[in-house]
Every structure is written in C-alpha cells, then in structure tokens.
Design a protein around this motif. Sequence first.
Motif, PDB file in Angstrom:
ATOM      1  N   LEU A  26      10.899  40.288 139.209  1.00  0.00           N
ATOM      2  CA  LEU A  26      11.923  39.415 138.641  1.00  0.00           C
ATOM      3  C   LEU A  26      11.527  39.065 137.209  1.00  0.00           C
ATOM      4  O   LEU A  26      10.497  38.429 136.986  1.00  0.00           O
ATOM      5  N   PRO A  27      12.332  39.469 136.217  1.00  0.00           N
ATOM      6  CA  PRO A  27      11.990  39.150 134.829  1.00  0.00           C
ATOM      7  C   PRO A  27      11.969  37.637 134.600  1.00  0.00           C
ATOM      8  O   PRO A  27      12.680  36.876 135.262  1.00  0.00           O
ATOM      9  N   LEU A  28      11.156  37.205 133.656  1.00  0.00           N
ATOM     10  CA  LEU A  28      11.004  35.786 133.381  1.00  0.00           C
ATOM     11  C   LEU A  28      12.328  35.143 132.985  1.00  0.00           C
ATOM     12  O   LEU A  28      12.658  34.042 133.438  1.00  0.00           O
ATOM     13  N   ARG A  29      13.112  35.805 132.138  1.00  0.00           N
ATOM     14  CA  ARG A  29      14.386  35.226 131.706  1.00  0.00           C
ATOM     15  C   ARG A  29      15.310  35.013 132.892  1.00  0.00           C
ATOM     16  O   ARG A  29      15.975  33.977 133.006  1.00  0.00           O
ATOM     17  N   ALA A  30      15.348  35.987 133.807  1.00  0.00           N
ATOM     18  CA  ALA A  30      16.191  35.854 134.993  1.00  0.00           C
ATOM     19  C   ALA A  30      15.716  34.712 135.875  1.00  0.00           C
ATOM     20  O   ALA A  30      16.531  33.987 136.473  1.00  0.00           O
ATOM     21  N   ALA A  31      14.400  34.526 135.968  1.00  0.00           N
ATOM     22  CA  ALA A  31      13.851  33.437 136.774  1.00  0.00           C
ATOM     23  C   ALA A  31      14.194  32.086 136.164  1.00  0.00           C
ATOM     24  O   ALA A  31      14.603  31.152 136.872  1.00  0.00           O
ATOM     25  N   LEU A  32      14.046  31.947 134.847  1.00  0.00           N
ATOM     26  CA  LEU A  32      14.389  30.692 134.183  1.00  0.00           C
ATOM     27  C   LEU A  32      15.859  30.357 134.365  1.00  0.00           C
ATOM     28  O   LEU A  32      16.233  29.197 134.575  1.00  0.00           O
ATOM     29  N   ASP A  33      16.713  31.367 134.282  1.00  0.00           N
ATOM     30  CA  ASP A  33      18.153  31.146 134.458  1.00  0.00           C
ATOM     31  C   ASP A  33      18.483  30.782 135.903  1.00  0.00           C
ATOM     32  O   ASP A  33      19.352  29.937 136.153  1.00  0.00           O
ATOM     33  N   ALA A  34      17.799  31.416 136.864  1.00  0.00           N
ATOM     34  CA  ALA A  34      18.094  31.175 138.280  1.00  0.00           C
ATOM     35  C   ALA A  34      17.583  29.828 138.745  1.00  0.00           C
ATOM     36  O   ALA A  34      18.179  29.204 139.632  1.00  0.00           O
ATOM     37  N   TRP A  35      16.470  29.357 138.157  1.00  0.00           N
ATOM     38  CA  TRP A  35      15.810  28.151 138.638  1.00  0.00           C
ATOM     39  C   TRP A  35      15.916  27.029 137.618  1.00  0.00           C
ATOM     40  O   TRP A  35      14.911  26.464 137.164  1.00  0.00           O
ATOM     41  N   ALA A  36      17.128  26.690 137.255  1.00  0.00           N
ATOM     42  CA  ALA A  36      17.362  25.615 136.298  1.00  0.00           C
ATOM     43  C   ALA A  36      16.746  24.319 136.819  1.00  0.00           C
ATOM     44  O   ALA A  36      16.879  23.972 137.990  1.00  0.00           O
ATOM     45  N   GLY A  37      16.056  23.623 135.935  1.00  0.00           N
ATOM     46  CA  GLY A  37      15.426  22.368 136.319  1.00  0.00           C
ATOM     47  C   GLY A  37      14.035  22.519 136.888  1.00  0.00           C
ATOM     48  O   GLY A  37      13.356  21.516 137.148  1.00  0.00           O
ATOM     49  N   LYS A  38      13.587  23.744 137.118  1.00  0.00           N
ATOM     50  CA  LYS A  38      12.241  23.989 137.624  1.00  0.00           C
ATOM     51  C   LYS A  38      11.377  24.572 136.507  1.00  0.00           C
ATOM     52  O   LYS A  38      11.853  25.367 135.695  1.00  0.00           O
ATOM     53  N   ALA A  39      10.113  24.188 136.492  1.00  0.00           N
ATOM     54  CA  ALA A  39       9.170  24.777 135.547  1.00  0.00           C
ATOM     55  C   ALA A  39       8.564  26.036 136.157  1.00  0.00           C
ATOM     56  O   ALA A  39       8.404  26.135 137.375  1.00  0.00           O
ATOM     57  N   ILE A  40       8.250  26.993 135.310  1.00  0.00           N
ATOM     58  CA  ILE A  40       7.631  28.244 135.762  1.00  0.00           C
ATOM     59  C   ILE A  40       6.264  28.373 135.100  1.00  0.00           C
ATOM     60  O   ILE A  40       6.140  28.348 133.874  1.00  0.00           O
ATOM     61  N   TRP A  41       5.251  28.496 135.937  1.00  0.00           N
ATOM     62  CA  TRP A  41       3.865  28.635 135.500  1.00  0.00           C
ATOM     63  C   TRP A  41       3.503  30.099 135.706  1.00  0.00           C
ATOM     64  O   TRP A  41       3.241  30.537 136.815  1.00  0.00           O
ATOM     65  N   VAL A  42       3.529  30.854 134.636  1.00  0.00           N
ATOM     66  CA  VAL A  42       3.358  32.303 134.691  1.00  0.00           C
ATOM     67  C   VAL A  42       1.892  32.667 134.840  1.00  0.00           C
ATOM     68  O   VAL A  42       1.030  32.134 134.133  1.00  0.00           O
ATOM     69  N   GLY A  43       1.629  33.589 135.741  1.00  0.00           N
ATOM     70  CA  GLY A  43       0.325  34.230 135.798  1.00  0.00           C
ATOM     71  C   GLY A  43       0.393  35.514 134.988  1.00  0.00           C
ATOM     72  O   GLY A  43       1.101  36.452 135.368  1.00  0.00           O
ATOM     73  N   PHE A  44      -0.283  35.548 133.852  1.00  0.00           N
ATOM     74  CA  PHE A  44      -0.206  36.716 132.972  1.00  0.00           C
ATOM     75  C   PHE A  44      -0.647  37.954 133.745  1.00  0.00           C
ATOM     76  O   PHE A  44      -1.741  37.981 134.316  1.00  0.00           O
ATOM     77  N   PRO A  45       0.194  39.008 133.803  1.00  0.00           N
ATOM     78  CA  PRO A  45      -0.129  40.183 134.627  1.00  0.00           C
ATOM     79  C   PRO A  45      -1.450  40.835 134.222  1.00  0.00           C
ATOM     80  O   PRO A  45      -1.626  41.260 133.080  1.00  0.00           O
ATOM     81  N   SER A  46      -2.364  40.910 135.157  1.00  0.00           N
ATOM     82  CA  SER A  46      -3.678  41.479 134.846  1.00  0.00           C
ATOM     83  C   SER A  46      -3.598  42.964 134.526  1.00  0.00           C
ATOM     84  O   SER A  46      -4.509  43.507 133.888  1.00  0.00           O
ATOM     85  N   ASP A  47      -2.524  43.640 134.945  1.00  0.00           N
ATOM     86  CA  ASP A  47      -2.365  45.064 134.620  1.00  0.00           C
ATOM     87  C   ASP A  47      -2.390  45.290 133.115  1.00  0.00           C
ATOM     88  O   ASP A  47      -2.844  46.344 132.642  1.00  0.00           O
ATOM     89  N   ALA A  48      -1.908  44.320 132.346  1.00  0.00           N
ATOM     90  CA  ALA A  48      -1.820  44.498 130.899  1.00  0.00           C
ATOM     91  C   ALA A  48      -3.200  44.594 130.265  1.00  0.00           C
ATOM     92  O   ALA A  48      -3.378  45.272 129.239  1.00  0.00           O
ATOM     93  N   TYR A  49      -4.207  43.944 130.877  1.00  0.00           N
ATOM     94  CA  TYR A  49      -5.536  43.942 130.281  1.00  0.00           C
ATOM     95  C   TYR A  49      -6.135  45.346 130.222  1.00  0.00           C
ATOM     96  O   TYR A  49      -6.913  45.668 129.321  1.00  0.00           O
ATOM     97  N   ALA A  50      -5.785  46.178 131.178  1.00  0.00           N
ATOM     98  CA  ALA A  50      -6.344  47.524 131.226  1.00  0.00           C
ATOM     99  C   ALA A  50      -5.827  48.407 130.090  1.00  0.00           C
ATOM    100  O   ALA A  50      -6.394  49.470 129.825  1.00  0.00           O
ATOM    101  N   LEU A  51      -4.776  47.966 129.416  1.00  0.00           N
ATOM    102  CA  LEU A  51      -4.160  48.775 128.361  1.00  0.00           C
ATOM    103  C   LEU A  51      -4.716  48.467 126.977  1.00  0.00           C
ATOM    104  O   LEU A  51      -4.328  49.084 125.998  1.00  0.00           O
TER     105      LEU A  51
END
Length: 217
Positions: free
Chosen positions: A164-189
């Motif tokens: 679920l993309p972050l923008r879609a999550a923010l739009d779907a969950w109005a009024g809720k905060a989202i605490w993102v866990g930065f994807p560890s897959d990116a570190y390998a790149l």
Amino acid sequence: AVKYIVEHTEYAPDYFPIEQAVDWLGEDGVVLAGLPHSPMQTLMIDWIGSEGGRFYYHHADHPELVEELYQALVRSRRPLHEIAARSPAPVVLCGDNVDGVLVTPALFERYFAPVWAEQACCLHARGKLMAVHMDGRLKTLRQQIAATQVDVIEGFHPPPMGDLPLRAALDAWAGKAIWVGFPSDAYALGPGAVQAYARALLAEAAPGDRLAVAMSS
C-alpha cells in the motif's frame, strides 16, 4: 492446560521504568508503553504459529477450542489494558504485526476490531493515544483499519516491502498518524538509492503532517 494458565494469570503494574524514561527523555521525545499481541495474534504468532498454515488448520478443525481460548484471552487481558491506560506514557503501542495476507478482512472483523475497540475506549478515557504495529501488507485491510479508533499505524511499510503506497494510506486513514518503517530493502542498494527513496517518500507524504519515519539497519 493453556486455558487454565490464561484464566489464572494476574497482572500488576510496574511504572518505575516508564517514569524513569520520561524523566530522562524530557521534551526530547515520546515514551511508549507496550502491550503484547492482541488475543488472536497471540494465537496466530506466539502460541500456535502460522507456518505451513498451522493456525488455519487448527481454526478449521477445532473451532470451538480456538474460540474458547481466544475468549479466555480477551477476558484475561482487560485488566492489562487498564494498567497501560494508567501508565505515565502518553502513547500505548499494541504489538500486533498485522499482515493482510495472514489476517483476512473476515478474521479482522471478528477477532481484531472488537478487541481494538475495547482497547481504544480504555486508553482514550485516560487521555492516551493508541498505536498498533502494522508492518505487513495492508491493502486488503485498508477499509477495516480506517473504521477503527486506532490513532497511530506504527511500523507501516510502503512498497516494495508492503503493498500500500504511503499516499494511499494517508488518504484512506484520515485523522490517523502513520509511523513509517523505512524499508530495509533500500539499504542493500547503496547510499544513493537510500537518499532517492527517502526523498520520494517525503514528497509523497507532503505536506508531512500525520507522519513519522523510523530508520534502522
């Protein structure tokens, strides 16, 4: 035997470590109190397990035993919610590890939503924010999550680890905060890819309200 243990478990508060952490941290951050997996996640993750479909076989072959143990856990945990609500921490994190591939919308509605509603009512009555660890694939559960009284979706993983993309999550969950866990897959790149992903993530979240990002190796 397990049901007996659950029904004879007693909880007692020990607020000193939280009080100490609040004193040490001051205005530099927020201290969280923690609750264990909710009753159904306790069965699915801790006690039965989902590997090879183990929990689902139990649930299909012995529904009355699973239901009895689930209900016993629900009753047993209620005093624990009140202890968390009375703690000095302003936020209570419920460590559920929700994943929409393992938790279907039907399972969520039956076993998760009612427990979360009880927790939220208890915590909000004491002025606490309720956070739930949801680090899995959440696209199929986005409507169910939106209907809950959870304040913070913690551990949220956008693609490529989540679905679920972050923008879609923010739009779907109005009024809720989202605490993102930065994807560890990116570190390998490499550093360049990490910087590019971070910039894209922040641009997607603009203007940046209702967002926190946790990065760890």
